[in-house]
Scaffold this motif. Sequence first.
Motif, short mmCIF file in Angstrom:
data_model
loop_
_atom_site.label_atom_id
_atom_site.label_comp_id
_atom_site.label_asym_id
_atom_site.label_seq_id
_atom_site.Cartn_x
_atom_site.Cartn_y
_atom_site.Cartn_z
N ASN A 113 -11.36 -4.42 -3.78
CA ASN A 113 -12.20 -3.23 -3.64
C ASN A 113 -13.10 -3.32 -2.41
O ASN A 113 -13.30 -2.35 -1.69
CB ASN A 113 -13.06 -3.02 -4.89
CG ASN A 113 -12.24 -2.80 -6.15
OD1 ASN A 113 -11.02 -2.83 -6.11
ND2 ASN A 113 -12.91 -2.60 -7.27
N TRP A 157 -6.05 -6.35 4.91
CA TRP A 157 -6.73 -5.71 6.04
C TRP A 157 -5.71 -5.32 7.13
O TRP A 157 -5.77 -4.21 7.67
CB TRP A 157 -7.78 -6.63 6.63
CG TRP A 157 -8.68 -5.92 7.59
CD1 TRP A 157 -8.46 -5.68 8.92
CD2 TRP A 157 -9.93 -5.29 7.28
NE1 TRP A 157 -9.49 -4.97 9.46
CE2 TRP A 157 -10.41 -4.72 8.48
CE3 TRP A 157 -10.69 -5.17 6.12
CZ2 TRP A 157 -11.62 -4.02 8.55
CZ3 TRP A 157 -11.89 -4.49 6.18
CH2 TRP A 157 -12.35 -3.93 7.39
N LEU A 167 -3.73 -2.28 6.03
CA LEU A 167 -4.51 -1.05 6.14
C LEU A 167 -4.57 -0.57 7.59
O LEU A 167 -4.43 0.64 7.87
CB LEU A 167 -5.93 -1.29 5.62
CG LEU A 167 -6.07 -1.43 4.11
CD1 LEU A 167 -7.44 -2.00 3.74
CD2 LEU A 167 -5.84 -0.08 3.41
N PHE A 207 -8.06 6.02 -5.95
CA PHE A 207 -7.45 4.70 -5.81
C PHE A 207 -6.87 4.20 -7.13
O PHE A 207 -7.41 4.45 -8.21
CB PHE A 207 -8.49 3.68 -5.34
CG PHE A 207 -9.08 3.97 -4.01
CD1 PHE A 207 -8.56 3.41 -2.85
CD2 PHE A 207 -10.18 4.83 -3.90
CE1 PHE A 207 -9.12 3.69 -1.62
CE2 PHE A 207 -10.74 5.11 -2.66
CZ PHE A 207 -10.20 4.54 -1.53
N ILE A 209 0.87 -1.18 0.00
CA ILE A 209 0.00 0.00 0.00
C ILE A 209 0.90 1.23 0.00
O ILE A 209 1.80 1.35 0.83
CB ILE A 209 -0.91 0.03 1.25
CG1 ILE A 209 -1.75 -1.24 1.33
CG2 ILE A 209 -1.81 1.26 1.21
CD1 ILE A 209 -2.56 -1.32 2.60
N VAL A 223 -2.73 0.30 -4.34
CA VAL A 223 -2.67 -1.02 -3.70
C VAL A 223 -2.26 -2.05 -4.75
O VAL A 223 -2.88 -2.16 -5.80
CB VAL A 223 -4.05 -1.41 -3.11
CG1 VAL A 223 -3.99 -2.80 -2.50
CG2 VAL A 223 -4.48 -0.39 -2.06
N LEU A 241 -11.16 -2.64 0.82
CA LEU A 241 -10.86 -1.22 0.95
C LEU A 241 -12.10 -0.42 1.32
O LEU A 241 -12.08 0.43 2.22
CB LEU A 241 -10.26 -0.69 -0.35
CG LEU A 241 -8.84 -1.14 -0.69
CD1 LEU A 241 -8.53 -0.89 -2.15
CD2 LEU A 241 -7.84 -0.42 0.20
#
Length: 283
Positions: free
Chosen positions: A93, A137, A140, A57, A46, A114, A96
């Motif tokens: 997607n 995850w 992030l 994005f 990321i 990403v 996110l």
Amino acid sequence: MKKITLSAPCRIDLAGGTIDLWPLYLYFGGHTLCHMAINMRSECTIELKESKKALSFKINSKDLLISRTYSSLKKLCASLEKDTEKEPSRWINRLLCNFFKENPQAIPSGVLEVTCKSAAPPGSGLGGSSVLGVTLWTALERMFLSKKNQSDPWDVQQKVRDHEAVEIEHPAGDQDYVPALFGGLLLFRLEANKRFVEKLPQKTAEELSKRLALIYTGERHHSGINNWELFTNFHEWGHPCREHLRKIHKVSGEMSAVLWKGQLSQFAKLLTKEWSSRKLLGE
């Protein structure tokens, strides 16, 4: 510019799979799965290029050989209304979109790029999509949340599992995410309102690795759809699926005891025994 790269291992299921679907394991009074993380990994990078512009994005999948751009979070989330044929990056997607919906205070400004890839072939049965979910995850959270606000491994497991169930529109089992979160040779215990892992000694894992060969046939399968068929068959009274899963449950318990004691001389026999019952599930 902020950047983070994380990876996590895929897994092989040694015994007990399918019964990790809720509530199947409850019918057996709890259930233990045996599985091991392997050196095939999923990786996510990321990179945030900060600016005063609203968040946009760029999504790259090295496995699917695609790159997609979305000019806003709203348009990214709108992509979830399309099917995967038209929107092949939909799983990325979805993660996110839901992350920023759950953490609106973490929405940055600028371009978020990403990039994801996995050493496991798509549809190989090694939990690649689940591992990618765990990896993305976690990345992030580490990039956008303070340490005190980051989820513990079990919270990550449940969040990614639930989002994947929505993505595939079938029940998602519990096991695929666990080796990615804990690593090693694991016994995964599921009970009513309780779950935990027992990580076996590295020495046992290394010795077992010497006795195993992982072979990819090139035949893809969709475990979510297969699991749904088994799930419905189990709830059909008198269906032979019940007996086959009962035998798998029993063998998995036996294997967990053997692995716990490091008695690998009995492992191959139990692996064959589990596979004999598992093959019957497809009949």
